[in-house]
Design a protein around this motif. Structure first.
Motif, PDB file in Angstrom:
ATOM      1  N   ARG A  97       0.709  -1.176  -0.204  1.00  8.09           N
ATOM      2  CA  ARG A  97      -0.030  -0.027  -0.086  1.00  8.09           C
ATOM      3  C   ARG A  97       0.774   1.245   0.013  1.00  8.09           C
ATOM      4  NH1 ARG A  97      -4.662  -0.473   4.339  1.00  8.09           N
ATOM      5  NH2 ARG A  97      -2.820   0.581   5.582  1.00  8.09           N
ATOM      6  N   SER A  98       1.806   1.245   0.862  1.00  7.62           N
ATOM      7  CA  SER A  98       2.883   2.492   0.720  1.00  7.62           C
ATOM      8  C   SER A  98       4.063   2.286   0.203  1.00  7.62           C
ATOM      9  CB  SER A  98       3.033   2.781   2.305  1.00  7.62           C
ATOM     10  OG  SER A  98       3.994   2.055   2.943  1.00  7.62           O
ATOM     11  N   ALA A  99       4.197   1.038  -0.583  1.00  8.69           N
ATOM     12  CA  ALA A  99       5.522   0.719  -1.057  1.00  8.69           C
ATOM     13  C   ALA A  99       6.636   1.111  -0.272  1.00  8.69           C
ATOM     14  CB  ALA A  99       5.622   1.728  -2.648  1.00  8.69           C
ATOM     15  N   SER A 100       6.651   0.483   0.883  1.00  6.32           N
ATOM     16  CA  SER A 100       7.751   0.589   1.975  1.00  6.32           C
ATOM     17  C   SER A 100       8.089  -0.707   1.924  1.00  6.32           C
ATOM     18  CB  SER A 100       7.139   1.175   3.250  1.00  6.32           C
ATOM     19  OG  SER A 100       6.554   2.361   3.130  1.00  6.32           O
ATOM     20  N   LEU A 101       9.750  -0.786   2.006  1.00  9.18           N
ATOM     21  CA  LEU A 101      10.474  -2.006   2.383  1.00  9.18           C
ATOM     22  C   LEU A 101      10.967  -1.879   3.617  1.00  9.18           C
ATOM     23  CD1 LEU A 101      12.287  -1.799  -1.037  1.00  9.18           C
ATOM     24  CD2 LEU A 101      10.429  -3.540  -0.440  1.00  9.18           C
ATOM     25  N   ALA A 102      10.838  -3.193   4.257  1.00  6.82           N
ATOM     26  CA  ALA A 102      11.288  -3.349   5.879  1.00  6.82           C
ATOM     27  C   ALA A 102      12.356  -4.408   5.725  1.00  6.82           C
ATOM     28  CB  ALA A 102      10.185  -3.470   6.766  1.00  6.82           C
ATOM     29  N   GLU A 103      13.118  -4.522   6.287  1.00  7.25           N
ATOM     30  CA  GLU A 103      14.197  -5.418   6.571  1.00  7.25           C
ATOM     31  C   GLU A 103      14.872  -5.344   8.084  1.00  7.25           C
ATOM     32  OE1 GLU A 103      17.436  -5.039   3.840  1.00  7.25           O
ATOM     33  OE2 GLU A 103      18.557  -6.548   5.341  1.00  7.25           O
ATOM     34  N   GLY A 104      14.635  -6.741   8.551  1.00 10.08           N
ATOM     35  CA  GLY A 104      15.074  -6.543  10.115  1.00 10.08           C
ATOM     36  C   GLY A 104      15.757  -8.165  10.395  1.00 10.08           C
ATOM     37  N   GLN A 105      16.276  -8.081  11.520  1.00 10.63           N
ATOM     38  CA  GLN A 105      16.628  -9.506  12.114  1.00 10.63           C
ATOM     39  C   GLN A 105      16.743  -9.206  13.732  1.00 10.63           C
ATOM     40  OE1 GLN A 105      20.168  -9.586   9.711  1.00 10.63           O
ATOM     41  NE2 GLN A 105      21.513  -8.804  11.312  1.00 10.63           N
ATOM     42  N   LEU A 106      16.525 -10.509  13.935  1.00 13.31           N
ATOM     43  CA  LEU A 106      16.335 -10.678  15.469  1.00 13.31           C
ATOM     44  C   LEU A 106      17.681 -11.784  15.750  1.00 13.31           C
ATOM     45  CD1 LEU A 106      13.215 -11.444  17.421  1.00 13.31           C
ATOM     46  CD2 LEU A 106      15.035 -13.049  17.578  1.00 13.31           C
ATOM     47  N   THR A 107      18.386 -11.344  16.625  1.00 14.68           N
ATOM     48  CA  THR A 107      19.349 -12.266  17.098  1.00 14.68           C
ATOM     49  C   THR A 107      18.926 -12.616  18.377  1.00 14.68           C
ATOM     50  OG1 THR A 107      20.931 -10.871  15.909  1.00 14.68           O
ATOM     51  CG2 THR A 107      21.955 -12.421  17.056  1.00 14.68           C
ATOM     52  N   TYR A 108      19.244 -13.838  18.820  1.00 13.02           N
ATOM     53  CA  TYR A 108      18.866 -14.110  20.212  1.00 13.02           C
ATOM     54  C   TYR A 108      20.065 -15.171  20.655  1.00 13.02           C
ATOM     55  CZ  TYR A 108      17.298 -18.490  17.981  1.00 13.02           C
ATOM     56  OH  TYR A 108      17.250 -19.846  17.148  1.00 13.02           O
ATOM     57  N   ARG A 109      20.180 -15.214  22.054  1.00 12.54           N
ATOM     58  CA  ARG A 109      21.185 -16.170  22.727  1.00 12.54           C
ATOM     59  C   ARG A 109      20.513 -16.683  23.870  1.00 12.54           C
ATOM     60  NH1 ARG A 109      26.184 -15.360  25.931  1.00 12.54           N
ATOM     61  NH2 ARG A 109      25.094 -13.048  26.736  1.00 12.54           N
ATOM     62  N   LEU A 110      20.632 -17.970  24.307  1.00  9.66           N
ATOM     63  CA  LEU A 110      19.948 -18.417  25.603  1.00  9.66           C
ATOM     64  C   LEU A 110      21.099 -18.738  26.576  1.00  9.66           C
ATOM     65  CD1 LEU A 110      17.390 -20.940  23.957  1.00  9.66           C
ATOM     66  CD2 LEU A 110      17.312 -18.757  24.172  1.00  9.66           C
ATOM     67  N   VAL A 111      20.577 -18.567  27.714  1.00 10.40           N
ATOM     68  CA  VAL A 111      21.554 -18.629  28.885  1.00 10.40           C
ATOM     69  C   VAL A 111      21.032 -19.336  30.109  1.00 10.40           C
ATOM     70  CG1 VAL A 111      23.165 -17.493  30.524  1.00 10.40           C
ATOM     71  CG2 VAL A 111      22.980 -16.539  28.351  1.00 10.40           C
ATOM     72  N   ASP A 112      21.452 -20.535  30.429  1.00 11.22           N
ATOM     73  CA  ASP A 112      20.806 -21.273  31.666  1.00 11.22           C
ATOM     74  C   ASP A 112      20.764 -20.593  33.013  1.00 11.22           C
ATOM     75  OD1 ASP A 112      20.140 -23.677  31.351  1.00 11.22           O
ATOM     76  OD2 ASP A 112      22.144 -24.891  31.636  1.00 11.22           O
ATOM     77  N   GLU A 113      19.660 -20.473  33.580  1.00  8.86           N
ATOM     78  CA  GLU A 113      19.461 -19.833  34.854  1.00  8.86           C
ATOM     79  C   GLU A 113      18.955 -20.823  35.868  1.00  8.86           C
ATOM     80  OE1 GLU A 113      18.367 -14.967  34.202  1.00  8.86           O
ATOM     81  OE2 GLU A 113      17.002 -16.408  34.358  1.00  8.86           O
ATOM     82  N   ASN A 114      19.144 -20.332  37.363  1.00 10.85           N
ATOM     83  CA  ASN A 114      18.571 -20.928  38.303  1.00 10.85           C
ATOM     84  C   ASN A 114      18.840 -22.611  38.373  1.00 10.85           C
ATOM     85  OD1 ASN A 114      17.722 -18.835  39.389  1.00 10.85           O
ATOM     86  ND2 ASN A 114      15.564 -19.099  38.524  1.00 10.85           N
TER      87      ASN A 114
END
Lengths: 402, 272
Positions: free
Chosen positions: A299-316
């Motif tokens: 509709r607005s001719a917009s481009l989006a690009e993204g990334q999600l980086t994740y890391r897991l850490v043990d707890e308790n």
């Protein structure tokens, strides 16, 4: 279409216009008055400035129908206007134009400055002209030209009392209400036509690699009450991850391991629906992963690009897991033109917060999956207001802590 | 760069506007001067099915004087305030704020009500009227109600209005002759969106000491400790700068510094 009556340059005209027609388009496209120039079409450049009921307005962002019955004057109407003749001569003498694109708007504003502000000095003229962009002259000549007319007029004429003007928007209040209603043409609605059109998804320009290309917009950490292997498995399951992202929905899973996704966002009156692809890369040893996504809002001719980086850490002692996530993005097109960086970052922060909440909830009862959000649109106001309030309370409580 | 299609309605009164909003069920958008909505429509970032033009509703362009307040109709333009064509409840503060909004050609159509409904974090009225403790008059299917402006904006471009509701007026209390006002904003260029702004309102007779930080990435923020900010001989200004910088509003050293300095400059204007 509706019948619109206006006075343009002294002539009464009647025209059939679509409700979306701006004054600028009416003048240029239907009346061939092309002296009104269109630059930015978002009220920034001033090239389209005309007079409506005697005062300057931006014709590109003034709805024509809303100005029904108004008196419009464009640059074409000032050939014999004594003040405009003086201004034209001064513009000529002071080299106040080069390519001429901004000149119609400049002259309309200049005339308003001379008439409205008696004795404006150079500094004041520059302030008043700030809404008219010129890319040739550096403004010096324009300011000098206007100042010279002000000086010569001060000598010639006593100041006039200001005209009495209405309190509402210039151009409004003439056309009658009620009977001027335009029917909402159901079949012509934009929302319908955007939805009916098949969304063309370009088989994604591969998202840029992670290595520090863009500044991270948002970093967040949160704890999930589930052991790390459960959380790791969940992150590997892209469809259920997508369900946790507010406004996102899965369209299909492709043979090459990518996913077709849709994401609807809404911020006040601004709405966009991005359609695109997502894929994931994981590192089992480091317990890290990257989800890339890119899409287009048709509709607005917009481009989006993204990334999600994740890391897991043990707890308790392995009872719970801390998740560190980092989101970065890049926008282009209309949305990028409009959006200021801080607001977008803020918005992504809100989405990330909600994502974290949804993920925690979906993992809470020993990893059993439940429906977490309507894959509809994200309404930032509702859910985010709570988070914002908490943040504000915290902020107000501890201004001196640091 | 042309808006997508929409229907257009120009109701004659508030009741009719509310009815139209109700029927549209969230897909309509109210328009006054259209100076913020216009660009959104042109960029197709907003695609309402129906535009409800409220400028033919006569009462919305009127100003009502009450004993201790002035109620400005939602469709009163910035230029009307700038030119003092409307009574002023603030000893000249409102006209000075209005004169700095965008550009004259925009101010001739842009309205107070429209600006508040649009809720751009960088808008002048949202910050300064919050500092003034203004109230918003809202009409909707459940009748009329009043909302304190500091409760009105919920997020960027988002306000506490139901689908059937719209702003009909802005109520600003009359400040005393002893009141002092400060306002400063940082803009890259005059008329551009502000990157930081501060507003201060002091009225010893009414016992008001309020400071607001605006042009954040979301809502305006109330300065927590105005007493510290108003300590004499420059001490207050230093305290304000330190306080606001420590709030890390933008979580960016440059922008946090701008917020601190914008507020400090507003504070200087009221210092005695």
């Amino acid at each position: 279409m509706n019948d619109l009556s206006l006075t343009v340059n002294g002539e009464k005209i009647s025209s059939l216009v679509e409700p979306r027609t701006s004054l600028a388009d009416l003048l240029r496209e239907q009346m061939n008055l092309t002296g009104t120039h269109l630059g930015c079409e978002q009220g920034v450049c001033g090239a389209c400035t005309i007079l409506v009921d005697g005062v300057p307005v931006r014709s590109c962002i003034s709805n024509a129908t809303a100005c029904g019955g108004a008196e419009v004057r464009t640059i074409e109407d000032f050939d014999r206007d004594p003040l405009m003749i003086e201004l034209r001569q001064a513009f000529n003498a002071h080299h106040a134009l080069q390519c001429g694109f901004c000149t119609p708007g400049m002259l309309i504003m200049a005339r308003d400055i001379v008439m409205r502000l008696h004795g404006a000095d150079e500094a004041r003229i520059r302030i008043e002209l700030a809404g008219n962009l010129c890319r040739c002259t550096g403004y010096a000549g324009i300011v000098k030209a206007i100042r010279s007319v002000i000086v010569s007029r001060q000598e010639a004429l006593p100041p006039r009392p200001p005209a009495s003007l209405p309190l509402g928007p210039a151009g409004s209040g003439h056309a009658s209400a009620g009977n001027a209603l335009v029917h909402v043409e159901k079949n012509g609605l934009a929302t319908a036509d955007a939805q009916d059109k098949p969304l063309q998804v370009k088989a994604a320009a591969a998202p840029a690699p992670l290595a520090g290309k863009r500044a991270p917009a948002v970093k967040q950490s949160f704890s999930v009450a589930a052991p790390q292997p459960v959380v790791w498995e969940r992150f590997g399951d892209v469809p259920s991850m997508i369900r946790c992202i507010p406004g996102a929905s899965l369209v299909s899973q492709e043979a090459d391991g990518t996913y077709q996704i849709k994401m609807r966002v809404k911020m006040g009156p601004i709405g966009a629906e991005f359609a695109g692809v997502a894929r994931q890369e994981r590192n089992d040893d480091a317990l890290t992963g990257i989800i890339h996504g890119s899409g287009r809002d048709a509709r607005s001719a917009s481009l989006a690009e993204g990334q999600l980086t994740y890391r897991l850490v043990d707890e308790n002692n392995g009872e719970s897991t801390r998740v560190d996530i980092e989101v970065s993005y890049q926008l282009s097109g209309a949305l990028a033109q409009f959006a200021r960086g801080g607001i977008v970052t803020h918005f992504i922060g809100a989405i990330t917060t909600q994502f974290a909440e949804n993920l925690s909830r979906s993992l809470s009862s020993a990893g059993t999956e439940e429906e977490v959000v309507e894959p509809g649109e994200l309404r930032i106001a509702g859910s985010f207001a709570g988070a914002l309030k908490a943040w504000l309370v915290d902020l107000l409580r501890s201004p001196f802590r640091k | 760069m042309k808006p997508s299609q929409f229907g257009y309605a120009r109701p004659a009164n508030v009741e009719e506007a509310v009815r139209l909003l109700q029927e549209a069920d969230g897909s309509a958008k109210v328009m006054a001067g259209g100076q913020s909505l216009g660009p959104l429509l042109n960029l197709r970032l907003a695609q309402p099915s129906l535009i409800i033009d409220i400028t033919a509703i006569r009462e919305l362009t009127l100003v009502r004087e009450e004993k201790d307040a002035i109620v400005y109709g939602a469709c009163v333009t910035h230029a009307s305030v700038e030119d003092r064509r409307v009574p002023d409840a603030t000893n000249g503060f409102l006209p000075s704020v209005a004169a700095g909004i965008a550009y004259r050609a925009v101010r001739n159509r842009g309205t107070m009500g429209g600006s508040l409904a649009h809720a751009d974090p960088a808008a002048d009225w949202m910050t300064t009227l919050t500092a003034l403790g203004a109230e918003i008059l809202v009409a909707g299917s459940a009748g009329e109600r009043r909302v304190a402006l500091d409760q009105f904006m919920t997020a960027p471009f988002s306000v506490a209005l139901e689908d059937s509701e719209f702003i009909i007026g802005i109520r600003i209390r009359r400040y005393s002759q002893a009141a002092r006002f400060g306002y400063f904003k940082f803009c890259r260029k005059r008329g551009e969106f502000a990157e930081a702004m501060g507003a201060v309102v002091i009225d010893p007779e009414l016992g008001i000491r309020r400071g607001i930080i605006g042009a954040t990435d979301s809502r305006p923020i109330l300065v927590p400790d105005m007493d510290a900010c108003l300590r004499p001989s420059g001490e207050g200004i230093q305290a304000a700068k330190a306080m606001i910088a420590a709030m890390k509003i933008a979580d960016d050293p440059v922008r946090d510094g701008m917020h601190a300095n914008a507020f400090a400059r507003a504070l200087k204007q009221v210092a005695q």
